[in-house]
Design an enzyme around this catalytic site. Structure first.
Site, short mmCIF file in Angstrom:
data_model
loop_
_atom_site.label_atom_id
_atom_site.label_comp_id
_atom_site.label_asym_id
_atom_site.label_seq_id
_atom_site.Cartn_x
_atom_site.Cartn_y
_atom_site.Cartn_z
N ASP A 240 -4.59 -1.05 -0.51
CA ASP A 240 -5.90 -0.49 -0.15
C ASP A 240 -6.93 -1.02 -1.14
OD1 ASP A 240 -5.50 0.91 -2.50
OD2 ASP A 240 -5.92 2.88 -1.63
N LYS B 75 -0.28 -2.15 7.29
CA LYS B 75 -0.55 -1.22 6.19
C LYS B 75 -0.09 0.19 6.56
CE LYS B 75 -4.40 0.83 3.62
NZ LYS B 75 -5.87 0.85 3.46
#
Length: 223
Positions: A140, A121
């Site tokens: 997210d 990420k």
């Protein structure tokens, strides 16, 4: 509507309502973005942005941060969640940047993921926003929730959500898609008070109004 068609509508409409969508972690170079993204794990962008100005002034380069004392770093970021672990990660990350990359932030997921405190990420955030390299989609809590509500995915694990979205959207849209869904989640499709009536996707959203329906109260009999 097919998911591919829905994806096209979602991107087009969100682009119109949020033409200013962008990474909300304040930074002026790839190193600052890398640091800010590491700090942002399980912490709000707003909180990170309160801490980083002083942090970047004290440690403006990987070389400076690599020489930081752990107690000094902890003091500098003590208002951030998990600041002790993140202090170790920041110093270790800076040291590896200096030792392995001559102080430069690498431009591949593989190299970035080898740095302390960096996962896929974080790597996607840095590559997409610092270098305009679309290697994946940042998932997210906002992206996972809004993508699910819209009907773009039924998955709940970030990695699987990312894979579903990558199949629906062209590569050149991946970085911006994250920003658009995050803006949607922060400004309109707010977790505890979604404003479905104000959303320009309400006619195509699989969940319009559902989260607003309050459970029926049990009637109380009278004697």
């Amino acid at each position: 509507m097919k998911k591919s068609e829905l994806a096209s509508v979602v991107y087009e409409r969100l682009s119109k309502v949020h033409p200013d969508a962008h990474c909300e972690l304040n930074h002026s170079n790839p190193f600052e973005l890398l640091v800010a993204t590491i700090l942002s794990a399980q912490c709000t962008d707003a909180r990170v942005n309160m801490v980083t100005p002083a942090l970047f002034k004290k440690y403006p380069t990987p070389e400076k941060m690599a020489k930081a004392k752990l107690e000094d770093m902890e003091e500098a970021i003590k208002s951030i969640n998990f600041f002790r672990n993140k202090s170790k990660s920041l110093i270790g990350c800076a040291q590896d940047l200096v030792a392995l990359h001559k102080g430069a932030v690498p431009k591949t997921v593989e190299e970035l993921s080898e740095l302390p405190g960096v996962g896929r990420k974080t790597a996607n955030v840095v590559l997409g926003n610092a270098f305009n390299i679309n290697t994946g989609i940042v998932v997210d809590t906002h992206v996972k929730r809004t993508a699910g509500l819209l009907g773009l995915t039924k998955e709940t694990e970030p990695e699987k959500v990312e894979q579903d979205l990558m199949k629906l959207f062209p590569n050149e849209q991946w970085t911006m898609l994250s920003h658009l869904l995050i803006f949607l989640g922060r400004r309109t499709c707010i977790a505890r008070r979604p404003q479905c009536d104000l959303c320009n996707l309400k006619d195509v959203c699989a969940s319009t109004g559902k989260s607003l329906k309050a459970p029926k109260k049990a009637s109380r009999g009278t004697k």
